[in-house]
Design a protein around this motif. Structure first.
Motif, mmCIF file in Angstrom:
data_model
loop_
_atom_site.group_PDB
_atom_site.id
_atom_site.type_symbol
_atom_site.label_atom_id
_atom_site.label_comp_id
_atom_site.label_asym_id
_atom_site.label_seq_id
_atom_site.Cartn_x
_atom_site.Cartn_y
_atom_site.Cartn_z
ATOM 1 N N GLN A 173 0.830 -1.209 0.000
ATOM 2 C CA GLN A 173 0.000 0.000 0.000
ATOM 3 C C GLN A 173 0.867 1.261 0.000
ATOM 4 O OE1 GLN A 173 -3.895 0.257 0.146
ATOM 5 N NE2 GLN A 173 -3.000 -1.300 -1.140
ATOM 6 N N ARG A 174 1.823 1.280 -0.948
ATOM 7 C CA ARG A 174 2.697 2.450 -1.073
ATOM 8 C C ARG A 174 2.728 2.918 -2.523
ATOM 9 N NH1 ARG A 174 8.479 1.664 1.298
ATOM 10 N NH2 ARG A 174 8.397 3.953 1.324
ATOM 11 N N LEU A 175 2.874 4.229 -2.698
ATOM 12 C CA LEU A 175 2.972 4.847 -4.013
ATOM 13 C C LEU A 175 4.399 5.343 -4.229
ATOM 14 C CD1 LEU A 175 -0.318 6.890 -3.866
ATOM 15 C CD2 LEU A 175 0.204 5.255 -5.689
ATOM 16 N N PHE A 176 4.838 5.292 -5.505
ATOM 17 C CA PHE A 176 6.181 5.744 -5.845
ATOM 18 C C PHE A 176 6.138 6.550 -7.133
ATOM 19 C CE2 PHE A 176 6.575 1.856 -3.442
ATOM 20 C CZ PHE A 176 7.629 2.092 -2.574
ATOM 21 N N ILE A 177 7.008 7.546 -7.229
ATOM 22 C CA ILE A 177 7.327 8.176 -8.511
ATOM 23 C C ILE A 177 8.779 7.820 -8.790
ATOM 24 C CG2 ILE A 177 7.614 10.334 -9.766
ATOM 25 C CD1 ILE A 177 5.347 11.513 -8.176
ATOM 26 N N GLY A 178 8.965 6.938 -9.755
ATOM 27 C CA GLY A 178 10.290 6.351 -9.934
ATOM 28 C C GLY A 178 10.640 5.575 -8.684
ATOM 29 N N PRO A 179 11.837 5.752 -8.128
ATOM 30 C CA PRO A 179 12.204 5.042 -6.901
ATOM 31 C C PRO A 179 11.778 5.765 -5.623
ATOM 32 C CG PRO A 179 14.103 6.228 -7.723
ATOM 33 C CD PRO A 179 12.988 6.472 -8.710
ATOM 34 N N GLU A 180 11.265 6.995 -5.783
ATOM 35 C CA GLU A 180 10.970 7.804 -4.615
ATOM 36 C C GLU A 180 9.532 7.596 -4.134
ATOM 37 O OE1 GLU A 180 13.221 9.591 -3.025
ATOM 38 O OE2 GLU A 180 14.693 8.901 -4.518
ATOM 39 N N PRO A 181 9.344 7.341 -2.834
ATOM 40 C CA PRO A 181 7.974 7.193 -2.315
ATOM 41 C C PRO A 181 7.200 8.499 -2.398
ATOM 42 C CG PRO A 181 9.583 7.172 -0.522
ATOM 43 C CD PRO A 181 10.367 7.163 -1.804
ATOM 44 N N LEU A 182 5.905 8.380 -2.677
ATOM 45 C CA LEU A 182 5.001 9.527 -2.741
ATOM 46 C C LEU A 182 4.087 9.474 -1.526
ATOM 47 C CD1 LEU A 182 3.696 11.952 -4.199
ATOM 48 C CD2 LEU A 182 2.273 10.306 -5.458
ATOM 49 N N GLN A 183 4.235 10.440 -0.640
ATOM 50 C CA GLN A 183 3.433 10.487 0.582
ATOM 51 C C GLN A 183 2.192 11.347 0.345
ATOM 52 O OE1 GLN A 183 4.237 8.594 3.067
ATOM 53 N NE2 GLN A 183 6.285 8.037 2.368
ATOM 54 N N LEU A 184 1.027 10.780 0.630
ATOM 55 C CA LEU A 184 -0.229 11.503 0.436
ATOM 56 C C LEU A 184 -1.116 11.367 1.661
ATOM 57 C CD1 LEU A 184 -1.223 10.336 -3.171
ATOM 58 C CD2 LEU A 184 -0.241 12.541 -2.543
ATOM 59 N N PRO A 185 -1.963 12.367 1.939
ATOM 60 C CA PRO A 185 -2.993 12.194 2.966
ATOM 61 C C PRO A 185 -3.912 11.028 2.588
ATOM 62 C CG PRO A 185 -2.792 14.492 2.328
ATOM 63 C CD PRO A 185 -1.982 13.713 1.343
ATOM 64 N N ALA A 186 -4.565 10.450 3.592
ATOM 65 C CA ALA A 186 -5.328 9.215 3.393
ATOM 66 C C ALA A 186 -6.373 9.327 2.288
ATOM 67 C CB ALA A 186 -5.997 8.809 4.705
ATOM 68 N N ARG A 187 -7.110 10.449 2.252
ATOM 69 C CA ARG A 187 -8.181 10.551 1.252
ATOM 70 C C ARG A 187 -7.622 10.737 -0.157
ATOM 71 N NH1 ARG A 187 -13.585 13.715 3.270
ATOM 72 N NH2 ARG A 187 -14.450 11.960 4.428
ATOM 73 N N GLU A 188 -6.552 11.491 -0.300
ATOM 74 C CA GLU A 188 -5.931 11.623 -1.622
ATOM 75 C C GLU A 188 -5.377 10.273 -2.081
ATOM 76 O OE1 GLU A 188 -3.138 14.833 -1.905
ATOM 77 O OE2 GLU A 188 -4.425 16.185 -0.764
ATOM 78 N N PHE A 189 -4.805 9.541 -1.145
ATOM 79 C CA PHE A 189 -4.309 8.206 -1.457
ATOM 80 C C PHE A 189 -5.449 7.311 -1.935
ATOM 81 C CE2 PHE A 189 -3.280 3.827 -0.344
ATOM 82 C CZ PHE A 189 -1.985 3.685 -0.817
ATOM 83 N N ALA A 190 -6.605 7.380 -1.250
ATOM 84 C CA ALA A 190 -7.749 6.551 -1.628
ATOM 85 C C ALA A 190 -8.253 6.882 -3.026
ATOM 86 C CB ALA A 190 -8.871 6.722 -0.604
ATOM 87 N N VAL A 191 -8.307 8.184 -3.360
ATOM 88 C CA VAL A 191 -8.743 8.595 -4.697
ATOM 89 C C VAL A 191 -7.790 8.051 -5.753
ATOM 90 C CG1 VAL A 191 -8.992 10.583 -6.233
ATOM 91 C CG2 VAL A 191 -9.997 10.636 -3.958
ATOM 92 N N LEU A 192 -6.488 8.201 -5.529
ATOM 93 C CA LEU A 192 -5.507 7.752 -6.519
ATOM 94 C C LEU A 192 -5.537 6.233 -6.665
ATOM 95 C CD1 LEU A 192 -3.495 8.924 -8.461
ATOM 96 C CD2 LEU A 192 -1.747 8.824 -6.681
ATOM 97 N N CYS A 193 -5.688 5.507 -5.558
ATOM 98 C CA CYS A 193 -5.773 4.043 -5.634
ATOM 99 C C CYS A 193 -6.987 3.603 -6.447
ATOM 100 C CB CYS A 193 -5.833 3.444 -4.233
ATOM 101 S SG CYS A 193 -4.255 3.389 -3.393
ATOM 102 N N GLU A 194 -8.113 4.294 -6.269
ATOM 103 C CA GLU A 194 -9.313 3.940 -7.026
ATOM 104 C C GLU A 194 -9.076 4.171 -8.521
ATOM 105 O OE1 GLU A 194 -13.011 2.391 -7.687
ATOM 106 O OE2 GLU A 194 -11.901 2.461 -5.796
ATOM 107 N N LEU A 195 -8.421 5.250 -8.867
ATOM 108 C CA LEU A 195 -8.136 5.530 -10.278
ATOM 109 C C LEU A 195 -7.159 4.510 -10.869
ATOM 110 C CD1 LEU A 195 -7.779 9.413 -10.082
ATOM 111 C CD2 LEU A 195 -9.639 8.142 -11.184
ATOM 112 N N LEU A 196 -6.346 3.924 -10.027
ATOM 113 C CA LEU A 196 -5.346 2.946 -10.488
ATOM 114 C C LEU A 196 -5.847 1.507 -10.421
ATOM 115 C CD1 LEU A 196 -2.189 4.522 -8.818
ATOM 116 C CD2 LEU A 196 -2.511 4.190 -11.279
#
Length: 221
Positions: free
Chosen positions: A138-161
């Motif tokens: 349950q982690r997001l990355f841009i290239g090798p770097e982790p992308l830290q997001l607030p919980a709701r933004e993370f949920a939106v992006l996960c749904e789109l993915l």
């Protein structure tokens, strides 16, 4: 994920729901079979966590009723009734997994992710441009770097993915982010999308609006 937690132990339900919320999930609570039956019928869920011993009925019967009407939502039973014959009865009634109490919260979350992946036939890792989602951790990355997001933004992006390239309606996203007592403001979703677009700059992935349909995430040209 939007999860239905059916548990009459108030302390336990609060601990589990808080842990899942910290991971970016939305949890609806039901303390009785009657509450659970109503919620399960009127709201779609990605998964159900189900106790078997409820003050007004059997969780096992609740599960049988759901499967009898064709509901295929993944169900993870969480119960102190952990004898072999009870596990067999739960699985035969239509449960996808079975975990005895006491349990480790990290294992509950891992089993939930595995159930939903199997249902949707999803890979553990998905990428768009340089943006990638590791569903196992349950982690997001841009290239090798982790992308830290607030919980709701993370949920939106996960749904789109899940999966990428599919159009997700505003209603679907709002439903994922809202509870019965926590209604999403009309302009809140647009604000989430706007912030995410800024944070995805340079990732090779962009969120496109399809007027009247919703949003999709795709690789930028």
């Amino acid at each position: 994920m939007r999860i239905l937690l059916v548990e009459d132990d108030t302390t336990l339900s609060q601990v589990v729901s808080r842990s899942l919320a910290d991971e970016g999930h939305h949890v609806d609570l039901a303390a009785t079979a009657e509450q659970a039956r109503w919620l399960w019928r009127v709201q779609g869920f990605d998964a159900v966590l189900l106790d078997l011993t409820l003050p007004d009925g059997s969780g096992l019967q609740l599960l049988r009723d759901a499967r009898g009407r064709g509901d295929r939502t993944p169900v993870l039973i969480l119960t102190a009734r952990n004898r072999t014959e009870e596990r067999i009865a739960g699985l035969d009634a239509g449960a996808d997994d079975y975990l005895g109490k006491p349990f480790d919260l990290a294992e509950v979350e891992a089993r939930l992710r595995a159930l939903v992946r199997r249902r949707l036939d999803l890979d553990d890792r998905v990428s768009v441009g340089r943006l990638s989602l590791d569903r196992r951790t349950q982690r997001l990355f841009i290239g090798p770097e982790p992308l830290q997001l607030p919980a709701r933004e993370f949920a939106v992006l996960c749904e789109l993915l899940t999966p990428p390239g599919r159009v997700v309606s505003k209603a679907t996203l709002a439903d994922k982010l809202s509870g019965f007592d926590d209604l999403l403001a009309a302009n809140a979703l647009e604000a989430f999308i706007s912030r995410l677009r800024k944070k995805l700059q340079g990732s090779g992935a962009g969120i496109r609006t399809l007027r009247g349909l919703g949003y999709l995430i795709e690789a930028e040209a």
